[in-house]
Design a protein around this motif. Structure first.
Motif, mmCIF file in Angstrom:
data_model
loop_
_atom_site.group_PDB
_atom_site.id
_atom_site.type_symbol
_atom_site.label_atom_id
_atom_site.label_comp_id
_atom_site.label_asym_id
_atom_site.label_seq_id
_atom_site.Cartn_x
_atom_site.Cartn_y
_atom_site.Cartn_z
ATOM 1 N N ARG B 99 56.424 -36.080 -82.367
ATOM 2 C CA ARG B 99 55.472 -34.983 -82.559
ATOM 3 C C ARG B 99 55.998 -33.650 -82.091
ATOM 4 O O ARG B 99 55.690 -32.619 -82.658
ATOM 5 C CB ARG B 99 54.164 -35.260 -81.798
ATOM 6 C CG ARG B 99 53.446 -36.464 -82.245
ATOM 7 C CD ARG B 99 52.638 -36.233 -83.498
ATOM 8 N NE ARG B 99 52.243 -37.521 -84.047
ATOM 9 C CZ ARG B 99 52.690 -38.001 -85.200
ATOM 10 N NH1 ARG B 99 53.499 -37.305 -85.931
ATOM 11 N NH2 ARG B 99 52.302 -39.182 -85.609
ATOM 12 N N SER B 100 56.782 -33.644 -81.007
ATOM 13 C CA SER B 100 57.165 -32.360 -80.439
ATOM 14 C C SER B 100 58.579 -32.009 -80.832
ATOM 15 O O SER B 100 59.523 -32.740 -80.524
ATOM 16 C CB SER B 100 57.040 -32.417 -78.914
ATOM 17 O OG SER B 100 57.805 -31.395 -78.335
ATOM 18 N N ARG B 101 58.716 -30.893 -81.530
ATOM 19 C CA ARG B 101 60.031 -30.481 -82.006
ATOM 20 C C ARG B 101 60.967 -30.225 -80.840
ATOM 21 O O ARG B 101 62.134 -30.603 -80.866
ATOM 22 C CB ARG B 101 59.842 -29.231 -82.863
ATOM 23 C CG ARG B 101 61.077 -28.665 -83.487
ATOM 24 C CD ARG B 101 60.779 -27.263 -83.950
ATOM 25 N NE ARG B 101 60.148 -26.470 -82.907
ATOM 26 C CZ ARG B 101 60.831 -25.714 -82.061
ATOM 27 N NH1 ARG B 101 62.133 -25.651 -82.134
ATOM 28 N NH2 ARG B 101 60.187 -25.041 -81.131
ATOM 29 N N ARG B 102 60.430 -29.609 -79.815
ATOM 30 C CA ARG B 102 61.272 -29.252 -78.683
ATOM 31 C C ARG B 102 61.719 -30.511 -77.936
ATOM 32 O O ARG B 102 62.868 -30.649 -77.563
ATOM 33 C CB ARG B 102 60.485 -28.336 -77.741
ATOM 34 C CG ARG B 102 61.340 -27.736 -76.660
ATOM 35 C CD ARG B 102 60.484 -27.005 -75.668
ATOM 36 N NE ARG B 102 59.818 -25.867 -76.274
ATOM 37 C CZ ARG B 102 58.733 -25.299 -75.761
ATOM 38 N NH1 ARG B 102 58.184 -25.768 -74.678
ATOM 39 N NH2 ARG B 102 58.179 -24.276 -76.362
ATOM 40 N N TYR B 328 48.040 -29.505 -85.160
ATOM 41 C CA TYR B 328 48.797 -28.497 -84.428
ATOM 42 C C TYR B 328 48.429 -27.171 -85.035
ATOM 43 O O TYR B 328 48.301 -27.069 -86.251
ATOM 44 C CB TYR B 328 50.293 -28.746 -84.516
ATOM 45 C CG TYR B 328 50.725 -29.428 -85.784
ATOM 46 C CD1 TYR B 328 51.061 -28.699 -86.896
ATOM 47 C CD2 TYR B 328 50.799 -30.815 -85.853
ATOM 48 C CE1 TYR B 328 51.457 -29.321 -88.061
ATOM 49 C CE2 TYR B 328 51.202 -31.440 -87.015
ATOM 50 C CZ TYR B 328 51.533 -30.689 -88.103
ATOM 51 O OH TYR B 328 51.915 -31.305 -89.258
#
Lengths: 452, 583
Positions: B99-102, B328
């Protein structure tokens, strides 16, 4: 924004409050090179209570992208989408969507799938069950509550999609080519039932926005038809249809409207408002200005042969109907025939040129030569490849060279698709060959009989 | 989408896509350094907490066969606790990475490198930490053993779930967001079911691999202390110490019963049940069957269990609403994103650099850098052994596996058998092999290869069977009709067809061989001590001496070898398999 075409329909202004508004929506994405490529360019649209609006366009017109911007699933690069006046930043709270490939959860029964939206809204289980069963009944799936999607046919799966969307009583119903994955009869059946529901009392939804590439479907269903041009998607025309429902496909007004829309969609590139159209000589157009239509040589040859058997001339909508081709299938082939000067289009009529007739009449070797000559002169990407290969010493070039050029104006997939089409045409015309192992394009010399 | 193999019951391990990794980037080096720093940190922490009076309660293992059922149950309990911890870890980690690109930029390399660290190497470091955490009780040892088993299971399952989440059909994601499901609802209604098939299959195979590390972690010597936990592995070790091979034999029989039993009573029904979650809308060509599942479905018991759980589920639905939608915000202000990135990168970078500095100081004071070069040399010897294991297994098992795989009847019977063979902890058979080595005077330098192969070779056989059974029948029929001579048939049809599966099996087998080297290059039988020259024996001997700087050096070098060989050899082969040779 009203493009009411003179002489066909009186001016029509939709009454009712605005439910959804798209204001100067534009969407870009960046190529691997870093350049911005527009998918949608400055499109504005409003959906009022009590109307059905159809978004019509060929593939590449960004209509599905626009629908998803309106649904709040993707963000426009510029411009805003609003629901009853409030801009959205996330999923649009007032809509529900029906998907082209149904999007049912395979591990849930029909009833559980229908209840998904209600449970997400926090509706108590008893009421959710009651509403779901009532909707399943209304949509015609009574008796199938405990079935799993894999046990159902395509038409029944889409009914579940409708039930799931309608049971949450959305203000607006968005549909993304809902009938294109179904066979013709089932699609017709579902369309008619949906329109019956729309006309009835129990329908909770106040407006419908449908995306389609089927001109006749748009005319049958919509009050307003919004035509988008391709690459990038821009507003091309808005057609109003006040025919009383149920609409008869054979009625002369219906056919006239379909003809008119075919005519609009086969026009050349629509310029931006205020720009002048410059007619680009086919000999000078670059591969990126005039991309190859997604058509194989076989498809093109087939259309020309059908035309020839009809006496060299036919009416486009009639042709589409007979072949059960929709706009997305037929127009690319027409574009290719026009590009190679094998046919001409005027006023929704298509006619073989003398060169096209010669192509149809020739035997296989001669027709290859005719095709090769036409493609090398008039298909920009094929011409560019042949010229580039002629200038190299060993008559070979890596595909990377052309892909990099194409990627300046197209996405990675589209660049690859363009090159593949050019390779298909080049191989058929024996202009050049392609070695997939190392990605090399090789010019065929005139005395080359066998492939390397 | 899930893998497209026509026969659902013959899949590769790990499943397709779970081995896909992004290309090598500088992040990998940073992550490698970070993990080395973390291991070093745990070591120092353990020493800081440790006092000479802290001991663990060491169980006395009796070798009476009557104790076996109790020991077997303790071992089983350990396995399942580790498994459920792995599942929990998988859920959290895979979701965060997907889910989190970072987070993804860091989390995936971290997982990849953690997978390359030898499990038993982990054990050597963490055992002192856990004992210091729970002084005087058995809990520290249990935690260390469970943690070792956990690290053998978790990474594969996490990669599988990550791959499933990332390749989730886009329209299902759009539908979930459009209907405004909360994060909790979306996780349980969409994410977990769509990953279920991969999770169950990879879980089953990883669980099988875990038996090995269970057996290896129940009896371990660190420094001058000898730790044992009640369990089958330590029972076998006690029997070997006494020289009673008969008891070892009985223990092995009980182990086989346990492995097969867990398979039939737990995993097979789960695999058959997970067919419900297949995302393709038509039924699979061959459904895996389980009698246990059919029995359960016909009985009323599941209904009785489910009824009180439903309100609990609904309560949880309601309670997790405040956590927000599975959404998001479509637009985030650009400047805020890059500022956060900079702070994040800066903070972690500073911590890692400080850790490297402290680690360098530590090495300078204790082992000295000469050990690194020595380890590199020893690592090369172990690498040669691993290479021999993979090559010989290839030459022997690829023809056999291909033959079995192309006959549907044979493969249906063979795959479960091979799966049990792969699950059975080969380490329990080591005593027998070592007796033979001692009798024949074979040095462990060469005998170690056989020991390493005992556990690792089955993955090649398993995957080749899966690959051969996935060759489309029409291609085989075509070869029949054109009367391909066998050389041509092999060169042009069979070998290219099984290539992706073979590479998958090769990567897994190599990983298993590296892991086994720590217990295969050194052996004790009664008064006899055998040792091979290699990195595995180096680490094992350093652990017994309690020389933690050496242990850390050895683990870092071994991880380095695995990562480098992966990047240079296996990943490019896998990429070639996925592009050129996938059907």
């Amino acid at each position: 924004m009203t493009g009411a075409v003179p002489g066909v329909m009186p001016s029509y202004e939709p009454t009712g409050n605005v439910i959804l508004g798209a204001d100067h929506v534009a969407r870009q994405f960046t190529t691997p090179d870093g350049r911005p490529l527009p998918v949608l360019d400055d499109v504005s649209l409003q959906l009022h209570e009590g109307e059905i609006v159809a978004l019509l366009g060929k593939s590449g017109s960004g209509k599905s992208t626009l629908l998803r911007c309106i649904a709040g699933l993707i963000a426009p690069t510029t411009g805003t989408v609003s629901y009853r006046g409030t801009p959205i930043n996330g999923a649009n709270p007032g809509v529900a969507m029906v998907f082209q490939s149904f999007a049912l959860l395979p591990w849930l029964t029909v009833q559980a799938n229908t209840e998904v939206g209600l449970q997400a809204l926090g509706v108590p289980p008893a009421e959710s069950r009651k509403r779901a069963l009532a909707m399943i009944d209304l949509i015609g799936l009574d008796g199938f509550e405990q079935a799993y999607p894999r046990e159902l046919s395509g038409g029944m799966r889409q009914r579940v999609g409708f039930a799931r969307a309608l049971v949450v009583q959305p203000d607006a119903l968005l549909m993304d080519e809902p009938f294109s994955a179904l066979d013709v009869l089932t699609a017709e059946n579902l369309r008619t039932e949906l329109l019956n529901l729309w006309g009835g009392r129990d329908f909770p939804t106040k407006a419908i926005l449908i995306v389609t590439h089927n001109i006749e479907e748009a005319v049958q269903m919509a009050d307003r038809i919004f035509v988008l041009s391709s690459s990038p998607g821009r507003f091309k025309a808005e057609i109003h249809c006040e025919l009383p429902r149920p609409r008869d496909r054979r009625a002369p007004e219906f056919e006239a409207l379909v003809d008119q829309i075919y005519g609009i969609m086969t026009e050349q590139v629509t310029p931006k408002a205020g720009q002048q159209t410059t007619v680009v000589e086919p000999g000078l157009a670059s591969p990126t200005e005039h991309p190859l239509p997604h058509v194989s040589v076989g498809g093109l040859a087939g259309l020309l042969e059908i035309l020839s058997s009809r006496g060299g001339r036919d009416d486009l909508p009639e042709l589409g109907r007979r072949l059960t081709f929709e706009v997305d299938d037929l127009l690319p082939i027409v574009d290719a025939a026009e590009m190679l000067h094998f046919a001409e289009v005027a006023d929704a009529d298509i006619e073989l040129t003398p060169e096209g007739q010669a192509f149809v009449d020739a035997d296989i070797l001669a027709s290859k030569e005719l095709f090769a000559a036409a493609a090398a002169e008039r298909a920009p990407l094929v011409r560019a490849i042949v010229r580039a290969l002629e200038t190299t010493t060993d008559r070979t070039l890596s595909e990377r060279f052309f892909l990099d050029l194409l990627q300046r104006a197209f996405s990675e997939e589209e660049a690859r698709a363009q090159l593949d089409i050019a390779i298909n045409w080049g191989r058929y015309g024996e202009l050049f060959d392609y070695r997939a192992d190392d990605g090399e394009l090789i010019l065929t010399s005139p005395d080359d009989d066998t492939a390397n | 989408m899930e893998d497209f193999s026509p026969m659902a019951s013959t899949r590769s391990f790990p499943t397709r896509g779970a081995l896909r990794r992004p290309r090598f980037s500088p992040v990998d080096i940073v992550v490698f350094a970070a993990i080395a720093v973390v291991l070093f940190g745990i070591l120092r922490l353990a020493h800081a907490m440790n006092s000479s009076s802290a001991t663990a309660h060491v169980a006395v293992i009796s070798t009476r066969p009557g104790e076996l059922p109790y020991y077997a149950l303790r071992s089983l309990l350990r396995m399942f606790i580790a498994f459920f911890l792995s599942v929990a870890f998988t859920f959290v980690y895979a979701t965060a990475a997907a889910r989190s690109r970072r987070a993804r930029v860091v989390l995936i390399p971290v997982l990849d490198i953690l997978q390359s660290v030898p499990v038993l190497g982990f054990l050597a470091i963490t055992i002192t930490f856990f004992i210091a955490l729970f002084p005087g009780s058995e809990l520290g040892l249990e935690c260390a053993s469970i943690f070792a088993i956990f690290t053998s299971m978790a990474w594969n399952m996490t990669f599988s779930m990550y791959h499933s989440l990332v390749t989730q059909p886009e329209e299902l994601d759009e539908a979930a967001r459009m209907f405004r499901l909360t994060k909790w609802e979306r996780f349980w209604r969409l994410d977990v079911p769509s990953s279920m098939i991969g999770l169950v299959w990879n879980g089953m195979m990883s669980f099988g691999g875990g038996w090995f590390f269970l057996a290896a972690s129940e009896a371990i010597s660190v420094g001058d202390k000898h730790y044992t936990l009640p369990g089958i592995g330590s029972y076998v070790q006690a029997g070997v110490d006494k020289g009673d091979m008969g008891e070892v034999g009985i223990a092995i029989v009980v182990m086989v019963i346990m492995v097969v039993g867990v398979n039939v009573l737990f995993w097979r029904p789960l695999v058959a049940y997970s067919e419900k979650f297949r995302v393709e809308t038509s039924e699979a060509a061959e459904q895996p069957k389980s009698h246990v599942l059919s029995l359960l479905r016909q009985s009323r018991v599941p209904g009785y269990i489910a009824r009180p759980l439903r309100p609990v589920a609904r309560g949880l639905d309601r309670a997790t609403r405040p956590f927000g939608l599975a959404e998001y915000p479509l637009r985030t202000p650009r400047r805020k994103r890059t500022a956060g990135d900079v702070v994040f990168a800066g903070a972690t970078g500073a911590v890692i650099l400080w850790g490297i500095y402290r680690g360098a100081v530590y090495f300078d004071h204790t082992a000295g850098y000469g050990q690194f070069t020595r380890c590199l040399g020893l690592g090369f010897l172990t690498f040669l052994r691993v290479a021999v294991v993979v090559l010989v297994s290839t030459v022997v098992w690829v023809p056999v596996g291909a033959k079995i795989g192309m006959s549907p009847r044979l493969s249906r019977y063979a795959q479960p058998v091979v799966q049990v063979l792969a699950s059975f902890p080969a380490i329990l058979l080591f005593p027998f092999a070592i007796v033979i080595f001692l009798d024949l005077g074979i040095s462990l330098d060469y005998g170690g290869v056989l020991l390493m192969a005992l556990g690792a070779q089955w993955y090649i056989l398993f995957n080749v069977i899966a690959g051969a059974s996935a060759i489309p029948t029409e291609l085989r029929e075509m070869a029949e009709e054109f009367r391909f001579p066998w050389k041509q048939k092999w060169r042009e049809l069979i070998l290219p067809g099984i290539f992706p599966y073979y590479v998958t099996g090769g990567i897994t087998a190599a990983g298993g061989a590296w892991n086994a080297s720590i217990v295969a290059e050194i052996a004790t039988y009664g008064r006899h001590h055998l040792a091979a020259s290699g990195l595995g024996s180096y680490i094992a001997q350093a652990t017994t001496r309690g020389d933690f700087a050496d242990v850390l050096t050895g683990i870092i070098v071994m991880s380095f070898y695995v990562v480098v060989v992966n990047r240079l050899l296996w990943r490019p082969l896998y990429h070639l398999a996925e592009t050129r040779y996938s059907l």
